[in-house]
Design a protein around this motif. Structure first.
Motif, PDB file in Angstrom:
ATOM      1  N   VAL A   1       0.841  -1.198   0.000  1.00  0.00           N
ATOM      2  CA  VAL A   1       0.000   0.000   0.000  1.00  0.00           C
ATOM      3  C   VAL A   1       0.874   1.246   0.000  1.00  0.00           C
ATOM      4  CG1 VAL A   1      -1.891  -1.138   1.221  1.00  0.00           C
ATOM      5  CG2 VAL A   1      -0.113   0.004   2.526  1.00  0.00           C
ATOM      6  N   GLY A   2       0.266   2.374  -0.370  1.00  0.00           N
ATOM      7  CA  GLY A   2       0.992   3.644  -0.368  1.00  0.00           C
ATOM      8  C   GLY A   2       1.392   4.073  -1.759  1.00  0.00           C
ATOM      9  N   ALA A   3       2.577   4.673  -1.870  1.00  0.00           N
ATOM     10  CA  ALA A   3       3.035   5.299  -3.114  1.00  0.00           C
ATOM     11  C   ALA A   3       3.608   4.267  -4.080  1.00  0.00           C
ATOM     12  CB  ALA A   3       4.078   6.372  -2.797  1.00  0.00           C
ATOM     13  N   THR A   4       2.719   3.474  -4.653  1.00  0.00           N
ATOM     14  CA  THR A   4       3.087   2.503  -5.675  1.00  0.00           C
ATOM     15  C   THR A   4       2.131   2.647  -6.844  1.00  0.00           C
ATOM     16  OG1 THR A   4       3.416   0.151  -6.137  1.00  0.00           O
ATOM     17  CG2 THR A   4       1.648   0.703  -4.624  1.00  0.00           C
ATOM     18  N   GLU A   5       2.477   2.072  -7.981  1.00  0.00           N
ATOM     19  CA  GLU A   5       1.650   2.240  -9.176  1.00  0.00           C
ATOM     20  C   GLU A   5       0.264   1.623  -9.009  1.00  0.00           C
ATOM     21  OE1 GLU A   5       2.217   4.021 -11.877  1.00  0.00           O
ATOM     22  OE2 GLU A   5       4.094   4.702 -10.984  1.00  0.00           O
ATOM     23  N   LYS A   6       0.163   0.487  -8.351  1.00  0.00           N
ATOM     24  CA  LYS A   6      -1.138  -0.170  -8.164  1.00  0.00           C
ATOM     25  C   LYS A   6      -1.125  -0.975  -6.859  1.00  0.00           C
ATOM     26  CE  LYS A   6       0.408  -3.702 -11.464  1.00  0.00           C
ATOM     27  NZ  LYS A   6       0.075  -4.521 -12.639  1.00  0.00           N
ATOM     28  N   PRO A   7      -1.491  -0.348  -5.746  1.00  0.00           N
ATOM     29  CA  PRO A   7      -1.548  -1.072  -4.475  1.00  0.00           C
ATOM     30  C   PRO A   7      -2.395  -2.336  -4.617  1.00  0.00           C
ATOM     31  CG  PRO A   7      -1.910   1.272  -4.136  1.00  0.00           C
ATOM     32  CD  PRO A   7      -1.928   1.057  -5.623  1.00  0.00           C
ATOM     33  N   ALA A   8      -1.954  -3.419  -3.986  1.00  0.00           N
ATOM     34  CA  ALA A   8      -2.649  -4.691  -4.197  1.00  0.00           C
ATOM     35  C   ALA A   8      -2.341  -5.669  -3.081  1.00  0.00           C
ATOM     36  CB  ALA A   8      -2.245  -5.290  -5.544  1.00  0.00           C
ATOM     37  N   SER A   9      -3.195  -6.693  -2.984  1.00  0.00           N
ATOM     38  CA  SER A   9      -2.931  -7.866  -2.160  1.00  0.00           C
ATOM     39  C   SER A   9      -2.479  -8.973  -3.099  1.00  0.00           C
ATOM     40  CB  SER A   9      -4.192  -8.292  -1.409  1.00  0.00           C
ATOM     41  OG  SER A   9      -4.536  -7.355  -0.417  1.00  0.00           O
ATOM     42  N   ILE A  10      -1.317  -9.568  -2.807  1.00  0.00           N
ATOM     43  CA  ILE A  10      -0.714 -10.561  -3.691  1.00  0.00           C
ATOM     44  C   ILE A  10      -0.668 -11.904  -2.967  1.00  0.00           C
ATOM     45  CG2 ILE A  10       1.323 -11.076  -5.093  1.00  0.00           C
ATOM     46  CD1 ILE A  10       2.158  -8.101  -4.453  1.00  0.00           C
ATOM     47  N   PRO A  11      -1.133 -12.974  -3.601  1.00  0.00           N
ATOM     48  CA  PRO A  11      -0.998 -14.289  -2.959  1.00  0.00           C
ATOM     49  C   PRO A  11       0.470 -14.607  -2.693  1.00  0.00           C
ATOM     50  CG  PRO A  11      -2.491 -14.400  -4.846  1.00  0.00           C
ATOM     51  CD  PRO A  11      -1.836 -13.048  -4.893  1.00  0.00           C
ATOM     52  N   TYR A  12       0.748 -15.037  -1.482  1.00  0.00           N
ATOM     53  CA  TYR A  12       2.127 -15.376  -1.126  1.00  0.00           C
ATOM     54  C   TYR A  12       2.572 -16.652  -1.835  1.00  0.00           C
ATOM     55  CZ  TYR A  12       6.176 -16.941   1.507  1.00  0.00           C
ATOM     56  OH  TYR A  12       7.422 -17.374   1.844  1.00  0.00           O
ATOM     57  N   ARG A  13       3.823 -16.651  -2.298  1.00  0.00           N
ATOM     58  CA  ARG A  13       4.426 -17.841  -2.892  1.00  0.00           C
ATOM     59  C   ARG A  13       5.707 -18.166  -2.126  1.00  0.00           C
ATOM     60  NH1 ARG A  13       4.018 -14.464  -7.163  1.00  0.00           N
ATOM     61  NH2 ARG A  13       6.275 -14.492  -7.485  1.00  0.00           N
ATOM     62  N   ALA A  14       6.040 -19.434  -2.071  1.00  0.00           N
ATOM     63  CA  ALA A  14       7.255 -19.852  -1.361  1.00  0.00           C
ATOM     64  C   ALA A  14       8.463 -19.121  -1.931  1.00  0.00           C
ATOM     65  CB  ALA A  14       7.441 -21.363  -1.486  1.00  0.00           C
ATOM     66  N   ASN A  15       9.356 -18.676  -1.056  1.00  0.00           N
ATOM     67  CA  ASN A  15      10.602 -17.985  -1.412  1.00  0.00           C
ATOM     68  C   ASN A  15      10.368 -16.592  -2.027  1.00  0.00           C
ATOM     69  OD1 ASN A  15      12.247 -20.344  -0.721  1.00  0.00           O
ATOM     70  ND2 ASN A  15      11.397 -21.247  -2.573  1.00  0.00           N
ATOM     71  N   MET A  16       9.227 -15.993  -1.775  1.00  0.00           N
ATOM     72  CA  MET A  16       8.895 -14.676  -2.321  1.00  0.00           C
ATOM     73  C   MET A  16       9.752 -13.600  -1.648  1.00  0.00           C
ATOM     74  SD  MET A  16       5.051 -13.124  -2.553  1.00  0.00           S
ATOM     75  CE  MET A  16       4.609 -11.890  -3.765  1.00  0.00           C
ATOM     76  N   THR A  17      10.189 -12.612  -2.437  1.00  0.00           N
ATOM     77  CA  THR A  17      10.987 -11.510  -1.913  1.00  0.00           C
ATOM     78  C   THR A  17      10.290 -10.178  -2.177  1.00  0.00           C
ATOM     79  OG1 THR A  17      12.258 -11.124  -3.938  1.00  0.00           O
ATOM     80  CG2 THR A  17      13.099 -12.813  -2.416  1.00  0.00           C
ATOM     81  N   VAL A  18      10.870  -9.119  -1.589  1.00  0.00           N
ATOM     82  CA  VAL A  18      10.333  -7.770  -1.803  1.00  0.00           C
ATOM     83  C   VAL A  18      10.358  -7.410  -3.292  1.00  0.00           C
ATOM     84  CG1 VAL A  18      10.838  -5.321  -1.434  1.00  0.00           C
ATOM     85  CG2 VAL A  18      10.798  -6.882   0.502  1.00  0.00           C
ATOM     86  N   LEU A  19      11.403  -7.805  -4.000  1.00  0.00           N
ATOM     87  CA  LEU A  19      11.494  -7.513  -5.430  1.00  0.00           C
ATOM     88  C   LEU A  19      10.314  -8.119  -6.183  1.00  0.00           C
ATOM     89  CD1 LEU A  19      13.072  -6.308  -7.801  1.00  0.00           C
ATOM     90  CD2 LEU A  19      14.270  -8.501  -7.992  1.00  0.00           C
ATOM     91  N   ASP A  20       9.940  -9.359  -5.859  1.00  0.00           N
ATOM     92  CA  ASP A  20       8.790 -10.003  -6.506  1.00  0.00           C
ATOM     93  C   ASP A  20       7.510  -9.201  -6.268  1.00  0.00           C
ATOM     94  OD1 ASP A  20      10.382 -12.205  -7.337  1.00  0.00           O
ATOM     95  OD2 ASP A  20      10.199 -13.079  -5.335  1.00  0.00           O
ATOM     96  N   ALA A  21       7.338  -8.745  -5.031  1.00  0.00           N
ATOM     97  CA  ALA A  21       6.135  -7.981  -4.690  1.00  0.00           C
ATOM     98  C   ALA A  21       6.092  -6.655  -5.440  1.00  0.00           C
ATOM     99  CB  ALA A  21       6.071  -7.740  -3.181  1.00  0.00           C
ATOM    100  N   MET A  22       7.231  -5.968  -5.546  1.00  0.00           N
ATOM    101  CA  MET A  22       7.262  -4.675  -6.219  1.00  0.00           C
ATOM    102  C   MET A  22       7.023  -4.823  -7.723  1.00  0.00           C
ATOM    103  SD  MET A  22       7.401  -2.690  -3.769  1.00  0.00           S
ATOM    104  CE  MET A  22       7.319  -1.256  -4.849  1.00  0.00           C
ATOM    105  N   ILE A  23       7.502  -5.893  -8.312  1.00  0.00           N
ATOM    106  CA  ILE A  23       7.220  -6.148  -9.730  1.00  0.00           C
ATOM    107  C   ILE A  23       5.714  -6.360  -9.925  1.00  0.00           C
ATOM    108  CG2 ILE A  23       7.515  -7.831 -11.601  1.00  0.00           C
ATOM    109  CD1 ILE A  23      10.377  -8.239 -10.589  1.00  0.00           C
ATOM    110  N   ALA A  24       5.086  -7.081  -8.990  1.00  0.00           N
ATOM    111  CA  ALA A  24       3.657  -7.380  -9.098  1.00  0.00           C
ATOM    112  C   ALA A  24       2.789  -6.124  -9.029  1.00  0.00           C
ATOM    113  CB  ALA A  24       3.245  -8.365  -8.008  1.00  0.00           C
ATOM    114  N   VAL A  25       3.238  -5.087  -8.292  1.00  0.00           N
ATOM    115  CA  VAL A  25       2.441  -3.861  -8.160  1.00  0.00           C
ATOM    116  C   VAL A  25       2.923  -2.751  -9.088  1.00  0.00           C
ATOM    117  CG1 VAL A  25       1.780  -4.383  -5.792  1.00  0.00           C
ATOM    118  CG2 VAL A  25       3.820  -2.996  -6.220  1.00  0.00           C
TER     119      VAL A  25
END
Length: 218
Positions: free
Chosen positions: A135-159
């Protein structure tokens, strides 16, 4: 007169210091919150994550060995329960498939001897505890299903990355510690990670993490 001169110089120095601190904050300095250990961009060996927790509207396939009529496909209702032949309104939400199959086995033991039960999740809707929210200052705030070995980089790409006015190095990660029952905050360096490619700024995520990205003042 000398005293007044010294007093004026001290006042000017103090004002300069305050201004410098303000400018540093506006420029998106690093958050003072504790930092998490770095994670690799690509794992050498993928490992399993935490066992999946069943949520509302998940679809399940239930097998009862030698008694197929007692199983079948069921969907978890919005109230978190399921109904199968011989079992009515059994709670399913918050359990792992292994826990649910043990509960079903216990109920069926009243009707058949030593039932062998398997539960497979065939459609995942994902509870909030199994999601990562950005949430906050991102292109598209979202809830992302967690995946094993997920990192912050993966989350930022998704949003879609940081917003135009994001103070990425002041971002925070909020994590609930199930063991202690307390909530902890950690600092993130998203500017360093995304804009400068600093591999040390990438950290591993856990189910239920919340990433909060503030905006710069200007």
């Amino acid at each position: 007169m000398a005293c007044f001169s010294q007093l004026g110089a001290a006042r000017a120095a103090l004002l300069c210091g305050i201004a410098a601190t303000a400018l540093t904050g506006c420029a998106g300095g690093v958050s003072s919150a504790p930092q998490l250990p770095s994670a690799s961009f690509v794992e050498n060996q993928e490992g399993p994550g935490e066992e999946y927790i069943i949520g509302p509207l998940d679809e399940l396939q239930i097998f009862v060995w030698r008694n197929p009529e007692l199983g079948g496909k069921v969907q978890v209702r919005p109230d978190g329960r399921i109904t199968t032949p011989l079992i009515t309104d059994m709670p399913a939400v918050g359990k792992t498939p292994t826990m649910l199959q043990q509960d079903i086995k216990l109920q069926l033991s009243q009707y058949i001897t030593d039932p062998i039960v398997s539960v497979i999740v065939t459609s995942f809707q994902s509870t909030f505890s199994q999601q990562v929210r950005v949430v906050g200052a991102t292109e598209k705030p979202a809830s992302i299903p967690y995946r094993a070995n997920m990192t912050v980089l993966d989350a930022m790409i998704a949003v879609g990355g940081l917003g135009e006015y994001a103070a990425g190095n002041k971002a925070r990660l909020v994590r609930y510690d199930r063991g202690s029952g307390k909530q902890h905050e950690y600092g993130l360096r998203l500017n360093d990670l995304i804009k400068r490619g600093d591999v040390k700024a990438n950290v591993r995520l856990q189910p239920g993490d919340v990433i909060i990205i503030p905006e710069s003042m200007f």
